[in-house]
Scaffold this motif. Structure first.
Motif, PDB file in Angstrom:
ATOM      1  N   GLN A   5       2.530 -15.735   5.941  1.00  9.78           N
ATOM      2  CA  GLN A   5       1.466 -15.335   5.212  1.00  9.78           C
ATOM      3  C   GLN A   5       0.752 -14.046   5.520  1.00  9.78           C
ATOM      4  O   GLN A   5       0.350 -13.488   4.671  1.00  9.78           O
ATOM      5  N   LEU A   6       0.810 -13.759   6.814  1.00  9.07           N
ATOM      6  CA  LEU A   6       0.238 -12.775   7.449  1.00  9.07           C
ATOM      7  C   LEU A   6       0.997 -11.503   6.862  1.00  9.07           C
ATOM      8  O   LEU A   6       0.249 -10.171   6.893  1.00  9.07           O
ATOM      9  N   ASP A   7       2.229 -11.475   6.694  1.00  7.92           N
ATOM     10  CA  ASP A   7       3.100 -10.705   6.514  1.00  7.92           C
ATOM     11  C   ASP A   7       2.794  -9.829   5.052  1.00  7.92           C
ATOM     12  O   ASP A   7       2.587  -8.900   4.919  1.00  7.92           O
ATOM     13  N   ALA A   8       2.218 -10.928   4.096  1.00  5.87           N
ATOM     14  CA  ALA A   8       1.704 -10.537   2.830  1.00  5.87           C
ATOM     15  C   ALA A   8       0.284  -9.890   2.840  1.00  5.87           C
ATOM     16  O   ALA A   8       0.163  -8.639   2.327  1.00  5.87           O
ATOM     17  N   LYS A   9      -0.500 -10.385   3.659  1.00  5.40           N
ATOM     18  CA  LYS A   9      -1.792  -9.512   3.926  1.00  5.40           C
ATOM     19  C   LYS A   9      -1.641  -8.311   4.536  1.00  5.40           C
ATOM     20  O   LYS A   9      -2.288  -7.277   4.434  1.00  5.40           O
ATOM     21  N   ARG A  10      -0.623  -8.337   5.452  1.00  5.65           N
ATOM     22  CA  ARG A  10      -0.243  -6.849   5.937  1.00  5.65           C
ATOM     23  C   ARG A  10      -0.139  -5.578   4.902  1.00  5.65           C
ATOM     24  O   ARG A  10      -0.513  -4.616   4.962  1.00  5.65           O
ATOM     25  N   LEU A  11       0.867  -6.140   4.040  1.00  5.87           N
ATOM     26  CA  LEU A  11       1.333  -5.368   3.010  1.00  5.87           C
ATOM     27  C   LEU A  11      -0.015  -5.067   2.188  1.00  5.87           C
ATOM     28  O   LEU A  11      -0.054  -3.783   1.906  1.00  5.87           O
ATOM     29  N   SER A  24       6.488 -10.551  -4.652  1.00  7.46           N
ATOM     30  CA  SER A  24       5.319 -10.969  -5.631  1.00  7.46           C
ATOM     31  C   SER A  24       4.006 -10.204  -5.489  1.00  7.46           C
ATOM     32  O   SER A  24       3.254  -9.830  -6.309  1.00  7.46           O
ATOM     33  N   ALA A  25       3.423  -9.934  -4.178  1.00  7.28           N
ATOM     34  CA  ALA A  25       2.500  -9.141  -3.617  1.00  7.28           C
ATOM     35  C   ALA A  25       2.474  -7.769  -4.033  1.00  7.28           C
ATOM     36  O   ALA A  25       1.772  -7.224  -4.550  1.00  7.28           O
ATOM     37  N   ALA A  26       3.578  -7.219  -3.790  1.00  2.00           N
ATOM     38  CA  ALA A  26       4.049  -5.615  -4.163  1.00  2.00           C
ATOM     39  C   ALA A  26       4.113  -5.648  -5.584  1.00  2.00           C
ATOM     40  O   ALA A  26       3.540  -4.489  -6.113  1.00  2.00           O
ATOM     41  N   LYS A  27       4.500  -6.593  -6.488  1.00  2.00           N
ATOM     42  CA  LYS A  27       4.287  -6.203  -7.855  1.00  2.00           C
ATOM     43  C   LYS A  27       2.845  -5.976  -8.228  1.00  2.00           C
ATOM     44  O   LYS A  27       2.623  -5.232  -9.129  1.00  2.00           O
ATOM     45  N   ARG A  28       1.841  -6.937  -7.645  1.00  3.63           N
ATOM     46  CA  ARG A  28       0.415  -6.500  -7.982  1.00  3.63           C
ATOM     47  C   ARG A  28       0.058  -5.525  -7.686  1.00  3.63           C
ATOM     48  O   ARG A  28      -0.950  -4.704  -8.334  1.00  3.63           O
ATOM     49  N   PHE A  29       0.444  -4.523  -6.676  1.00  2.04           N
ATOM     50  CA  PHE A  29       0.124  -3.436  -6.242  1.00  2.04           C
ATOM     51  C   PHE A  29       0.804  -2.225  -6.618  1.00  2.04           C
ATOM     52  O   PHE A  29       0.686  -1.076  -6.541  1.00  2.04           O
ATOM     53  N   GLY A  30       1.987  -2.660  -7.544  1.00  2.00           N
ATOM     54  CA  GLY A  30       2.532  -1.546  -8.307  1.00  2.00           C
ATOM     55  C   GLY A  30       3.449  -0.856  -7.156  1.00  2.00           C
ATOM     56  O   GLY A  30       3.950   0.296  -7.518  1.00  2.00           O
ATOM     57  N   VAL A  31       3.960  -1.537  -6.149  1.00  3.09           N
ATOM     58  CA  VAL A  31       4.827  -0.885  -5.140  1.00  3.09           C
ATOM     59  C   VAL A  31       6.229  -1.514  -5.096  1.00  3.09           C
ATOM     60  O   VAL A  31       6.311  -2.908  -5.608  1.00  3.09           O
ATOM     61  N   GLU A  51      13.822   7.810   1.236  1.00  5.37           N
ATOM     62  CA  GLU A  51      12.437   8.162   0.995  1.00  5.37           C
ATOM     63  C   GLU A  51      11.438   7.119   0.987  1.00  5.37           C
ATOM     64  O   GLU A  51      10.617   6.934  -0.347  1.00  5.37           O
ATOM     65  N   VAL A  52      11.411   6.217   1.791  1.00  7.03           N
ATOM     66  CA  VAL A  52      10.103   4.977   2.116  1.00  7.03           C
ATOM     67  C   VAL A  52       9.068   5.802   2.350  1.00  7.03           C
ATOM     68  O   VAL A  52       9.105   6.637   3.397  1.00  7.03           O
ATOM     69  N   ASP A  53       8.130   5.322   1.862  1.00  6.57           N
ATOM     70  CA  ASP A  53       6.716   5.779   2.382  1.00  6.57           C
ATOM     71  C   ASP A  53       5.894   5.186   3.285  1.00  6.57           C
ATOM     72  O   ASP A  53       5.181   5.909   3.879  1.00  6.57           O
ATOM     73  N   ALA A  54       6.206   3.870   3.710  1.00  5.40           N
ATOM     74  CA  ALA A  54       5.639   3.380   4.539  1.00  5.40           C
ATOM     75  C   ALA A  54       6.326   2.033   5.065  1.00  5.40           C
ATOM     76  O   ALA A  54       7.237   1.813   4.255  1.00  5.40           O
ATOM     77  N   VAL A  55       5.876   1.432   6.164  1.00 10.32           N
ATOM     78  CA  VAL A  55       6.800   0.259   6.733  1.00 10.32           C
ATOM     79  C   VAL A  55       5.654  -0.965   6.820  1.00 10.32           C
ATOM     80  O   VAL A  55       4.780  -0.625   7.845  1.00 10.32           O
ATOM     81  N   ASN A  56       6.193  -1.982   6.556  1.00  4.18           N
ATOM     82  CA  ASN A  56       5.526  -3.351   7.067  1.00  4.18           C
ATOM     83  C   ASN A  56       6.473  -3.910   7.776  1.00  4.18           C
ATOM     84  O   ASN A  56       7.579  -4.493   7.509  1.00  4.18           O
TER      85      ASN A  56
END
Length: 315
Positions: free
Chosen positions: A137-143, A173-180, A204-209
């Motif tokens: 659950q915290l992985d999604a919050k970190r995203l 699913s969380a990424a879709k909400r943020f458009g990433v 060309e990754v912009d960031a890392v979780n």
């Protein structure tokens, strides 16, 4: 000793809780470990009255073994009949359970209930209890926090210790909400880490979780930090301490606090408590730490709103 004094002494001892009487019996205790531990674990055991080198022996043969060896090492550890076996990670917990149904086991894992390591959190049956950090659950919050810190990031790597990533659907699913877009990577060795972090830059990754992992959060954490810095990749990490040690951001419970919780559970079991009476615990506090020195080095400007919510900033 007079008869009346003897009777008083025995009566006083009987009035003590069973756990306390067990600790005062003058015996030596043995704790076996499977997976990497923090020194604070032993410090907390010492505060509970179990002092390494005095009344406590630590069988640390399993602390530095690779995950592929957990099953065989767990058998070796249990053959020495420790009073408690401490396991770090679900894989270590499962290996310990296969090795013994008799010796009490304390496990740190993402989700003890979801991993089926326990059947109940309030009253764990069998021989296993521990601390659930609910890392998935915290992985999604970190995203979410990473997106807030870097709203322009469109491709975010999810770095795990294996593929397929267990909670990838929740992350996507969380990424879709943020458009990433989530780009999954996995590593279990130094060579893997160098290769995949270099590949992130090439793709060309912009960031890392950095996802929850006892493997990635322990022996490789400094390699990860340094390689990410070399490739100028901003990342959010699993533990607040990792941001204090040079990472950009860290969100979750303090690793030291989680190990303290486990140490207190181990102490209760050493005193004679039954596993069913030692509930599975959860972290009591989550912290967000932002390292502004690292942000400056990476050329990242953290939004003021996010900084206002941080529990600590490193300047």
């Amino acid at each position: 000793m007079k008869r009346r004094e003897f009777i008083t002494l025995i009566a006083g001892a009987a009035a003590l809780p069973l756990e306390a009487r067990a600790q005062r019996a003058g015996q030596r205790y043995r704790v076996a470990t499977l997976g990497p531990l923090l020194p604070s674990f032993f410090d907390e055991l010492g505060r509970a009255g179990f002092v390494r080198g005095s009344n406590l022996e630590i069988d640390g043969r399993g602390e530095r073994v690779a995950a592929v060896s957990y099953t065989s090492v767990a058998v070796e550890l249990t053959e020495a009949s420790p009073n408690v076996l401490m396991a770090v990670g679900a894989e270590a917990g499962r290996a310990a359970q296969k090795a013994t149904q008799r010796i009490p086991i304390v496990v740190i894992a993402d989700d003890l209930l979801g991993s089926k390591l326990v059947a109940s959190m309030p009253h764990p049956e069998g021989n296993t209890t521990g601390v659930s950090i609910f890392a998935f659950q915290l992985d999604a919050k970190r995203l979410e926090l990473l997106h807030e810190a870097l709203p322009g990031a469109r491709r975010i790597a999810a770095l795990a210790d294996r593929l397929p990533i267990p909670n990838l659907s929740a992350l996507e699913s969380a990424a879709k909400r943020f458009g990433v877009e989530i780009v999954p990577f996995a590593a279990q060795s130094e060579e893997d880490l160098v290769r995949v972090i270099d590949a992130m830059k090439a793709e060309e990754v912009d960031a890392v979780n950095l996802l929850a992992s006892p493997i990635l959060a322990s022996k490789f954490q400094y390699l990860i930090r340094d390689r990410l810095a070399l490739r100028r990749l901003p990342a959010i990490l699993q533990w607040p301490e990792q941001a204090e040690e040079g990472g950009l951001m860290g969100y979750g419970p303090r690793l030291s606090a989680v190990f303290d919780q486990c140490a207190r559970q181990v102490a209760r079991l050493l005193r004679g408590a039954k596993v069913i009476d030692v509930p599975v615990e959860q972290p009591t506090k989550l912290e967000l730490v932002v390292n502004l020195k690292t942000a400056k080095m990476l050329g990242v400007e953290i939004p003021p709103m996010l900084l206002s919510r941080a529990d600590r900033t490193i300047e």
